[in-house]
Design an enzyme around this catalytic site. Sequence first.
Site, short mmCIF file in Angstrom:
data_model
loop_
_atom_site.label_atom_id
_atom_site.label_comp_id
_atom_site.label_asym_id
_atom_site.label_seq_id
_atom_site.Cartn_x
_atom_site.Cartn_y
_atom_site.Cartn_z
N LYS A 65 -9.40 -3.93 7.88
CA LYS A 65 -9.09 -3.54 9.26
C LYS A 65 -9.53 -2.10 9.55
O LYS A 65 -10.15 -1.84 10.57
CB LYS A 65 -7.58 -3.64 9.55
CG LYS A 65 -7.00 -5.03 9.41
CD LYS A 65 -5.55 -5.06 9.90
CE LYS A 65 -4.58 -4.21 9.10
NZ LYS A 65 -4.38 -4.65 7.72
N ARG B 35 3.03 -4.95 13.79
CA ARG B 35 3.27 -5.63 12.52
C ARG B 35 4.50 -6.51 12.57
O ARG B 35 4.80 -7.19 11.60
CB ARG B 35 3.43 -4.60 11.41
CG ARG B 35 2.15 -4.25 10.68
CD ARG B 35 2.49 -3.16 9.69
NE ARG B 35 1.74 -3.13 8.49
CZ ARG B 35 0.74 -2.27 8.27
NH1 ARG B 35 0.31 -1.49 9.21
NH2 ARG B 35 0.17 -2.23 7.09
N ARG C 151 -9.15 0.25 -4.27
CA ARG C 151 -9.37 1.11 -3.09
C ARG C 151 -9.14 2.58 -3.43
O ARG C 151 -8.22 2.93 -4.14
CB ARG C 151 -8.42 0.70 -1.97
CG ARG C 151 -8.49 1.65 -0.78
CD ARG C 151 -8.06 1.00 0.47
NE ARG C 151 -6.62 0.85 0.55
CZ ARG C 151 -6.01 0.28 1.60
NH1 ARG C 151 -6.71 -0.16 2.61
NH2 ARG C 151 -4.72 0.18 1.61
N ARG D 99 -3.90 5.59 -3.06
CA ARG D 99 -2.63 5.62 -2.34
C ARG D 99 -1.51 5.11 -3.25
O ARG D 99 -1.71 4.16 -4.00
CB ARG D 99 -2.71 4.73 -1.10
CG ARG D 99 -3.53 5.36 0.01
CD ARG D 99 -3.85 4.38 1.11
NE ARG D 99 -2.73 3.52 1.52
CZ ARG D 99 -2.78 2.70 2.56
NH1 ARG D 99 -3.88 2.63 3.29
NH2 ARG D 99 -1.75 1.95 2.88
N ARG E 146 3.80 -5.61 -0.34
CA ARG E 146 3.19 -5.46 0.99
C ARG E 146 2.63 -6.79 1.47
O ARG E 146 2.69 -7.09 2.66
CB ARG E 146 2.07 -4.40 0.95
CG ARG E 146 2.63 -2.99 0.83
CD ARG E 146 1.56 -2.00 0.47
NE ARG E 146 0.56 -1.84 1.50
CZ ARG E 146 -0.67 -1.41 1.27
NH1 ARG E 146 -1.07 -1.13 0.06
NH2 ARG E 146 -1.52 -1.29 2.26
P1 AMP Z 1 -1.50 0.78 6.41
O1 AMP Z 1 -2.33 1.98 6.14
O2 AMP Z 1 -1.77 0.18 7.74
O3 AMP Z 1 -1.55 -0.24 5.30
O4 AMP Z 1 0.03 1.29 6.48
C1 AMP Z 1 0.65 1.89 5.35
C2 AMP Z 1 2.16 1.79 5.47
O5 AMP Z 1 2.61 2.46 6.65
C3 AMP Z 1 2.70 0.38 5.61
O6 AMP Z 1 2.86 -0.27 4.35
C4 AMP Z 1 4.03 0.63 6.29
O7 AMP Z 1 5.00 1.13 5.40
C5 AMP Z 1 3.67 1.76 7.25
N1 AMP Z 1 3.22 1.23 8.58
C6 AMP Z 1 1.98 1.35 9.13
N2 AMP Z 1 1.93 0.75 10.33
C7 AMP Z 1 3.17 0.25 10.54
C8 AMP Z 1 3.76 -0.50 11.58
N3 AMP Z 1 3.07 -0.88 12.68
N4 AMP Z 1 5.07 -0.86 11.46
C9 AMP Z 1 5.79 -0.50 10.38
N5 AMP Z 1 5.30 0.19 9.35
C10 AMP Z 1 3.99 0.57 9.42
#
Ligand code: AMP
Length: 215
Positions: free
Chosen positions: A23, A95, A129, A162, A173
């Site tokens: 994404k 989400r 990653r 990360r 996740r």
């Molecule tokens: P990502 O980089 O999109 O994988 O986001 C990393 C982490 O940030 C996720 O595993 C969540 O803990 C938090 N996060 C990001 N976007 C959201 C969202 N829309 N709602 C809730 N938590 C989020």
Amino acid sequence: MSRAASPKKARGIVLLGPPGAGKGTQAALLAKELELKHISTGEILREEVERGTELGRKAKAYMDRGELVPDELVIAMLRGRLDSGSGFILDGFPRTLNQAEALERMVRLDRVLNIHLSEEEVVRRLSARRVCKSCGRNYNLISNPPKVEGRCDSCGGELFQRDDDKPEVIRRRYRVYQEETAPLKDFYRERGLLVEVEGDRPIEELFQEVLEVLR
Ligand code: AMP
């Protein structure tokens, strides 16, 4: 309020899909190609954590465990960033159903693109990653390695893994994605907004298909 009655609402595209589906990479390419603002809630949250803000302190524990940050925090954080006038691409939001409903009240969506990827491929990709500390660019040690080990091709910044890309957190996740986020496909299908692509292919090839289905 009906859609037609709110012409000043910002307009945009949402990218859905499990963690690691690509994404972030596709959103960055699309933002450039279509001149849209790229909004990644994960990226914004990581910056808040890095800066040690109140939001960052609250969010960190959830993020480290691979859980979702509570809706009210993420929705409030996003609200200020969706200024009307400019188009945007949302990567990592919504989400949950709650977030999707809040978003519906804030903006007008043109399309929702779901990038599909199997669980095995999610785990394989996320373990490999690496992310640039300075500019946030993503790499994959298997499919998209940097030219110089440990360094970003774009800015020379240091690459890191990360905390939530460690194997046990990745599985969590993916489960959270299945339970909370995957149902949004139906939500958007019902609204006639959903388009889907298979994410298991090279970045450029996927991008061409993404452009095609968004057209
Ligand atoms: P990502 O980089 O999109 O994988 O986001 C990393 C982490 O940030 C996720 O595993 C969540 O803990 C938090 N996060 C990001 N976007 C959201 C969202 N829309 N709602 C809730 N938590 C989020």
